[in-house]
Design a protein around this motif. Structure first.
Motif, PDB file in Angstrom:
ATOM      1  N   GLU A  57       0.687  -1.171   0.023  1.00  0.00           N
ATOM      2  CA  GLU A  57      -0.276   0.040   0.433  1.00  0.00           C
ATOM      3  C   GLU A  57       1.292   1.279   0.028  1.00  0.00           C
ATOM      4  O   GLU A  57       2.394   1.380   0.538  1.00  0.00           O
ATOM      5  N   GLN A  58       0.176   2.135  -0.424  1.00  0.00           N
ATOM      6  CA  GLN A  58       1.226   3.449  -0.644  1.00  0.00           C
ATOM      7  C   GLN A  58       0.751   3.922   0.296  1.00  0.00           C
ATOM      8  O   GLN A  58      -0.063   4.134   1.696  1.00  0.00           O
ATOM      9  N   ALA A  59       2.332   4.453   1.538  1.00  0.00           N
ATOM     10  CA  ALA A  59       1.993   5.321   2.800  1.00  0.00           C
ATOM     11  C   ALA A  59       2.056   6.029   2.540  1.00  0.00           C
ATOM     12  O   ALA A  59       1.491   7.363   3.884  1.00  0.00           O
ATOM     13  N   ARG A  60       2.780   7.153   1.929  1.00  0.00           N
ATOM     14  CA  ARG A  60       2.753   8.386   1.382  1.00  0.00           C
ATOM     15  C   ARG A  60       3.054   8.507  -0.084  1.00  0.00           C
ATOM     16  O   ARG A  60       3.839   8.095  -0.593  1.00  0.00           O
ATOM     17  N   GLY A  61       2.495   9.995  -0.253  1.00  0.00           N
ATOM     18  CA  GLY A  61       2.104   9.990  -1.565  1.00  0.00           C
ATOM     19  C   GLY A  61       1.767  11.595  -2.035  1.00  0.00           C
ATOM     20  O   GLY A  61       1.307  12.292  -0.776  1.00  0.00           O
ATOM     21  N   LEU A  62       1.853  11.824  -3.372  1.00  0.00           N
ATOM     22  CA  LEU A  62       0.589  12.677  -2.909  1.00  0.00           C
ATOM     23  C   LEU A  62      -0.747  12.821  -3.544  1.00  0.00           C
ATOM     24  O   LEU A  62      -1.164  11.712  -3.515  1.00  0.00           O
ATOM     25  N   PRO A  63      -1.165  13.817  -2.954  1.00  0.00           N
ATOM     26  CA  PRO A  63      -2.774  13.458  -2.443  1.00  0.00           C
ATOM     27  C   PRO A  63      -4.015  13.538  -4.359  1.00  0.00           C
ATOM     28  O   PRO A  63      -3.276  13.685  -5.008  1.00  0.00           O
ATOM     29  N   GLU A  64      -4.757  12.841  -4.100  1.00  0.00           N
ATOM     30  CA  GLU A  64      -5.648  12.856  -5.229  1.00  0.00           C
ATOM     31  C   GLU A  64      -5.238  13.890  -5.706  1.00  0.00           C
ATOM     32  O   GLU A  64      -5.871  13.573  -7.236  1.00  0.00           O
ATOM     33  N   THR A  65      -6.000  14.688  -5.001  1.00  0.00           N
ATOM     34  CA  THR A  65      -6.554  16.190  -5.852  1.00  0.00           C
ATOM     35  C   THR A  65      -6.032  16.197  -7.038  1.00  0.00           C
ATOM     36  O   THR A  65      -5.804  17.381  -6.885  1.00  0.00           O
ATOM     37  N   PHE A  66      -4.303  16.338  -6.588  1.00  0.00           N
ATOM     38  CA  PHE A  66      -3.792  16.983  -7.164  1.00  0.00           C
ATOM     39  C   PHE A  66      -4.067  16.159  -9.230  1.00  0.00           C
ATOM     40  O   PHE A  66      -3.096  16.846  -9.434  1.00  0.00           O
ATOM     41  N   MET A  67      -4.389  15.222  -8.737  1.00  0.00           N
ATOM     42  CA  MET A  67      -4.769  14.434 -10.407  1.00  0.00           C
ATOM     43  C   MET A  67      -6.019  14.932 -10.868  1.00  0.00           C
ATOM     44  O   MET A  67      -6.492  14.178 -11.599  1.00  0.00           O
ATOM     45  N   ALA A  68      -6.149  16.082 -10.593  1.00  0.00           N
ATOM     46  CA  ALA A  68      -8.124  16.267 -10.910  1.00  0.00           C
ATOM     47  C   ALA A  68      -8.191  16.471 -12.466  1.00  0.00           C
ATOM     48  O   ALA A  68      -8.793  15.929 -13.208  1.00  0.00           O
ATOM     49  N   ASP A  69      -7.041  17.071 -12.852  1.00  0.00           N
ATOM     50  CA  ASP A  69      -7.146  16.737 -14.534  1.00  0.00           C
ATOM     51  C   ASP A  69      -5.899  16.272 -14.963  1.00  0.00           C
ATOM     52  O   ASP A  69      -4.653  16.464 -14.260  1.00  0.00           O
ATOM     53  N   PRO A  70      -5.950  15.632 -16.037  1.00  0.00           N
ATOM     54  CA  PRO A  70      -5.018  14.430 -16.435  1.00  0.00           C
ATOM     55  C   PRO A  70      -4.425  15.415 -17.371  1.00  0.00           C
ATOM     56  O   PRO A  70      -2.902  14.828 -17.217  1.00  0.00           O
ATOM     57  N   ASN A  71      -4.582  16.673 -17.584  1.00  0.00           N
ATOM     58  CA  ASN A  71      -3.747  17.061 -18.924  1.00  0.00           C
ATOM     59  C   ASN A  71      -2.370  17.692 -17.739  1.00  0.00           C
ATOM     60  O   ASN A  71      -1.052  17.953 -17.882  1.00  0.00           O
ATOM     61  N   VAL A  72      -2.466  18.423 -16.535  1.00  0.00           N
ATOM     62  CA  VAL A  72      -1.313  18.466 -15.017  1.00  0.00           C
ATOM     63  C   VAL A  72      -1.120  17.668 -14.334  1.00  0.00           C
ATOM     64  O   VAL A  72      -1.614  16.828 -13.324  1.00  0.00           O
ATOM     65  N   ALA A  73       0.188  17.428 -14.446  1.00  0.00           N
ATOM     66  CA  ALA A  73       0.814  16.269 -13.631  1.00  0.00           C
ATOM     67  C   ALA A  73       1.157  16.591 -12.390  1.00  0.00           C
ATOM     68  O   ALA A  73       1.030  17.824 -12.001  1.00  0.00           O
ATOM     69  N   PRO A  74       0.335  15.720 -11.484  1.00  0.00           N
ATOM     70  CA  PRO A  74       0.064  16.021 -10.281  1.00  0.00           C
ATOM     71  C   PRO A  74       1.867  16.767  -9.641  1.00  0.00           C
ATOM     72  O   PRO A  74       1.756  17.813  -8.643  1.00  0.00           O
ATOM     73  N   GLU A  75       2.822  16.169 -10.355  1.00  0.00           N
ATOM     74  CA  GLU A  75       4.443  17.488  -9.824  1.00  0.00           C
ATOM     75  C   GLU A  75       4.022  18.395  -9.764  1.00  0.00           C
ATOM     76  O   GLU A  75       4.990  19.727  -9.075  1.00  0.00           O
ATOM     77  N   THR A  76       3.741  18.771 -11.132  1.00  0.00           N
ATOM     78  CA  THR A  76       3.493  20.316 -11.407  1.00  0.00           C
ATOM     79  C   THR A  76       2.407  20.673 -10.412  1.00  0.00           C
ATOM     80  O   THR A  76       2.996  21.851 -10.071  1.00  0.00           O
ATOM     81  N   VAL A  77       1.670  20.537  -9.573  1.00  0.00           N
ATOM     82  CA  VAL A  77       0.958  20.721  -8.740  1.00  0.00           C
ATOM     83  C   VAL A  77       1.711  20.812  -7.652  1.00  0.00           C
ATOM     84  O   VAL A  77       1.454  22.655  -6.449  1.00  0.00           O
ATOM     85  N   ALA A  78       2.293  20.070  -6.792  1.00  0.00           N
ATOM     86  CA  ALA A  78       2.991  19.746  -6.232  1.00  0.00           C
ATOM     87  C   ALA A  78       4.172  20.780  -5.838  1.00  0.00           C
ATOM     88  O   ALA A  78       3.967  21.323  -4.958  1.00  0.00           O
ATOM     89  N   SER A  79       4.442  21.363  -7.191  1.00  0.00           N
ATOM     90  CA  SER A  79       5.617  22.216  -7.223  1.00  0.00           C
ATOM     91  C   SER A  79       5.313  23.547  -7.070  1.00  0.00           C
ATOM     92  O   SER A  79       5.930  24.920  -6.093  1.00  0.00           O
ATOM     93  N   THR A  80       3.930  23.741  -7.512  1.00  0.00           N
ATOM     94  CA  THR A  80       3.298  25.224  -7.477  1.00  0.00           C
ATOM     95  C   THR A  80       2.984  25.474  -6.287  1.00  0.00           C
ATOM     96  O   THR A  80       3.595  26.408  -5.785  1.00  0.00           O
ATOM     97  N   LEU A  81       2.634  24.688  -5.306  1.00  0.00           N
ATOM     98  CA  LEU A  81       1.660  24.126  -3.824  1.00  0.00           C
ATOM     99  C   LEU A  81       3.410  24.310  -2.596  1.00  0.00           C
ATOM    100  O   LEU A  81       3.204  24.419  -2.217  1.00  0.00           O
ATOM    101  N   GLY A  82       4.622  24.346  -3.775  1.00  0.00           N
ATOM    102  CA  GLY A  82       5.730  23.652  -2.708  1.00  0.00           C
ATOM    103  C   GLY A  82       5.782  22.948  -2.081  1.00  0.00           C
ATOM    104  O   GLY A  82       6.702  22.350  -0.921  1.00  0.00           O
ATOM    105  N   VAL A  83       4.802  21.521  -2.608  1.00  0.00           N
ATOM    106  CA  VAL A  83       5.171  20.575  -1.956  1.00  0.00           C
ATOM    107  C   VAL A  83       6.214  19.729  -2.450  1.00  0.00           C
ATOM    108  O   VAL A  83       5.956  19.344  -3.750  1.00  0.00           O
TER     109      VAL A  83
END
Lengths: 225, 575
Positions: free
Chosen positions: B68-94
């Motif tokens: 199981e994944q114990a820690r990772g980016l939240p699923e809400t960062f994956m709301a738009d398939p066109n935006v990589a969750p990493e992009t959202v994460a780096s925008t939000l400083g995660v």
């Protein structure tokens, strides 16, 4: 209180020196959270209009540290009205048309604004900013520090990441400090950023952030599960 | 443990540092491992830790049962398939670098006890903070199958016990089935001991097209290798094993003077001598005999079996019965009609011919009984009679009846292994089959007499549960049908939840091997066959096309289509 001349360009000011001063710091609740008294007619020739010091308005404070000039970015996340006269039911000395007899405390009705700090940036020689940092500022502000309305260009610079992307890294601190209105103030910043970063990838990221904030606040407030 | 303390990977040996034990899990034998690497550890992987048992450090093997994944980016960062969750994460400083943490559940299998020659559970979970490694390839090769690696084999010159140094391939009488699925091809080769499944029987269970005949072919190849030289008998109702003859003359299979023999028997030389049948067999092929008829037949048959001659036929039997019960007995009359119809007019039964057993089976010989042209009932009949003869011949051999002058039956001096393609035909769970009785006897008693059975079937639920549950080693491949999965759960002891959970997800060529031949069930990829595989489906479209072209060239025929009368075997297959 330093009295600096201001012009009318307001939000359209292109350099940080020409910006409209909207208030001064009177109090702080924490290292991140300051209370600002909004200037009125007795303080300034050109006090800020309501739309210039509204909820979600980005602001900044000039600060020189070790010879380097910085701005400390903040945002208005709350406002409060103060009326010392409130609850007094005794007779008044003056009528409405006799302002010369008005005792001082009547004029001391003020608007207070809560400002949460977002980060810092260095001021470049030409009045623009560089090296934005969205970390928590380490320096504390002082009472009477003047808080100015932040121009769009500075907002844009402050939110640009080194690789030309968008950065809102203070978001969790903002949501935390701003408390019950955290979602709204974040959304108002997102709204401003939408206009400042019209490029498609940034818009999509803002979509995701906006949805996340809305969804989270709806869940927190029990509207959604 | 090896000295690779500081480096995280030792590459070829398969031993890699993968994580840290976090604490005990839900079950008594379960523990939790936290690992940062998303690639290295798959479900089903074998991991190892070191624990002191009675003063000696033991390498305990555990199987990863969940991830199981114990820690990772939240699923809400994956709301738009066109935006990589990493992009959202780096925008939000995660932070996004190496933030993924996985939580593995692992079940302790045990350490390999060289004295007991199997796994022994230390009843001691790794304490939090213990480092875990993937188990080294050589070690797994030595201890996963039930090869009986003892202390002597595992001890090196300096006197320390190191299971990784056991060279499995040097062993004799082992079948290389394939390799561990979670590792690279051929990294952990699985060799199962032929002695084990030849004694306690084998079941190959898989749905159509997932490679059960192929797997059987692999096993047969291994059993015919020079170091095993098995005596194999294959009951092949489909004629799928025609390609095995390629073993003959293949260098791979020859050594010294040895070359495997592959004999094919077709129905022409698979006649059954009537005197070999017992009365129960006859009853089962007669049309509804009445109680009185059964009694008459029983009496007559006993009398015939007491005779010296073994070449009597239906006429002799009828004469005998008339003698006993009178010329005009109506039941004998009714029996006459039934016997003539079922036995006398069936080419399968003769009065004399009888293939001697030593022509049929011999060490180093694979005998394939090609029964594809026979009806199901005849297939069962041949099987019944042949198995009974072989079983008695083995019994006689084990009991040393050969020295007994009075014994005039046959003797087979060597152990036998009989493989049944479409095993549910010979030992069905529902309906009558004359072969069921002898199959049950051999599966429960055969171990003592060196007579092993291999049951291959795509419908485990259609196999007699007594027969299936006696198959000590199981090779289970993809099975989707829930009834069949239940049948495996109910009758295969070694099939734990983990085996059953894997079944629907297997692809052709992948199998779970469990039971007596293994120390713990493992998921393997079946190795490629040395000889060609003969059971591929017929390519319908190309054959239709060819046939159509052929018809086009021929003059039109005026005959009307024959819509009936043909014997259909398809319906029977569905039963």
């Amino acid at each position: 209180m330093s009295s600096r001349s201001t012009n009318d360009t307001g939000n359209e000011a292109s350099t940080i020196d020409d910006c409209l001063a909207i208030g001064s710091i009177v109090n702080s609740n924490s290292h991140m959270d300051y209370t600002v008294e909004i200037f009125n007619e007795t303080d300034r020739d050109r006090p800020p209009e309501p739309h210039e010091c509204g909820f979600g308005q980005p602001v900044f404070i000039n600060k020189t540290i070790d010879g380097t000039e910085y701005i400390i970015m903040g945002v208005i996340y709350d406002t409060q009205l103060v009326d010392p006269d409130q609850g007094r039911s005794g007779p008044r000395l003056a009528q409405g048309d006799q302002p010369q007899f008005t005792p001082g405390y009547v004029e001391e009705r003020t608007t207070l604004a809560g400002v949460v700090l977002l980060g810092t940036a260095e001021v470049a020689g030409d009045g623009t900013v560089k090296s934005p940092s969205q970390e928590m500022p380490r320096w504390t502000l002082a009472v009477d520090d003047v808080v100015k309305q932040c121009p769009d260009e500075v907002i844009r610079s402050f939110h640009s990441s080194p690789d030309d992307g968008l950065q809102i890294a203070y978001i969790e601190r903002l949501l935390d400090v701003a408390g019950p209105l955290g979602a709204e103030v974040t959304l108002s910043i997102v709204e401003r950023l939408r206009e400042l970063f019209p490029e498609d990838p940034n818009q999509r990221v803002l979509d995701v952030v906006e949805k996340d904030v809305r969804w989270q606040s709806s869940v927190d407030r029990g509207v959604m599960r | 443990m090896s000295s690779t303390d500081s480096t995280s990977s030792t590459g070829k040996s398969g031993k890699e540092l993968i994580g840290t034990a976090a604490g005990p899990g839900e079950d008594p034998n379960e523990f939790i491992v936290v690992t940062p690497d998303e690639q290295a550890v798959k479900t089903g992987e074998f991991i190892t830790y070191s624990v002191p048992v009675e003063g000696t450090d033991r390498d305990v093997i555990a199987r990863v049962s969940n991830r199981e994944q114990a820690r990772g980016l939240p699923e809400t960062f994956m709301a738009d398939p066109n935006v990589a969750p990493e992009t959202v994460a780096s925008t939000l400083g995660v932070p996004t670098d190496e933030i993924d943490l996985y939580r593995l559940e692992a079940t302790v299998i045990g350490y390999y006890d060289t004295g007991m020659q199997t796994f022994s559970n230390p009843r001691q979970l790794p304490s939090p903070g213990t480092r875990l490694w993937t188990a080294p390839n050589e070690m797994l090769e030595a201890i996963l199958p039930n090869l009986g690696v003892d202390e002597q084999e595992a001890t090196d010159a300096s006197g320390s016990v190191e299971l990784s140094r056991v060279n499995v391939e040097e062993g004799e009488g082992i079948a290389h089935m394939g390799w561990l699925l979670n590792r690279e091809a051929n990294a952990v080769d699985i060799h199962i001991p032929i002695d084990e499944f030849a004694a306690t029987h084998l079941a190959i269970l898989a749905s159509t097209g997932s490679g059960k005949s192929y797997t059987a072919g692999v096993l047969m190849e291994e059993m015919m290798m020079p170091d095993s030289r098995a005596s194999l008998l294959v009951f092949d109702p489909h004629g799928e094993y025609g390609t095995l003859s390629k073993m003959r003359g293949d260098e791979m299979f020859s050594s010294g003077g040895y070359q495997p023999e592959v004999e094919y028997f077709d129905p022409e030389n698979l006649r059954i001598r009537i005197s070999e049948l017992n009365v129960g067999d006859v009853m089962s092929i007669l049309d509804n005999p009445s109680d009185r008829m059964q009694e008459r037949l029983d009496g007559g048959w006993r009398a015939m079996q007491r005779r010296e001659s073994r070449t009597w036929g239906v006429d002799d039997l009828l004469d005998e019965m008339r003698q006993q019960y009178g010329e005009d007995d109506s039941s004998v009359g009714a029996l006459e009609w039934r016997l003539r119809r079922s036995i006398q007019r069936n080419n399968l039964f003769t009065t004399d011919a009888n293939v001697p057993l030593d022509e049929l089976v011999a060490p180093g010989r694979c005998t394939v009984l090609q029964m594809d042209t026979l009806s199901r009932r005849d297939q069962q009949m041949i099987t019944t009679v042949l198995l009974r003869r072989l079983y008695q011949a083995r019994l006689a051999s084990v009991r040393n009846r050969g020295d007994d002058d009075e014994y005039d039956g046959e003797i087979v001096e060597h152990p036998l292994f009989a493989l049944f393609e479409e095993g549910h035909r010979f030992a069905p769970s529902a309906g009558e089959a004359p072969s069921l009785g002898i199959m049950r006897t051999i599966t429960s008693e055969g171990r003592k007499f060196g007579f092993g059975l291999g049951i291959i079937s795509q419908r485990p639920s259609k196999i007699d549960q007594d027969v299936l549950s006696q198959c000590g080693t199981q090779v289970t491949m993809q099975i989707q049908n829930p009834t069949d999965q239940d049948a495996i759960k109910n009758s295969v002891e070694a099939a734990g939840e983990e085996v059953l959970r894997e079944l629907p997800g297997l692809t052709p060529g992948q199998a779970v091997v469990s039971g007596d031949a293994m120390n713990t069930p493992v998921l393997i990829q079946i190795r490629p066959r040395y000889t060609e595989h003969g059971a591929d489906s017929i390519p319908a479209t190309s054959q239709w096309r060819k046939a159509h072209e052929r018809y086009q060239q021929q003059p039109t025929r005026s005959e009307s289509a024959d819509m009936g009368g043909g014997e259909s075997s398809g319906e029977e297959d569905l039963l």
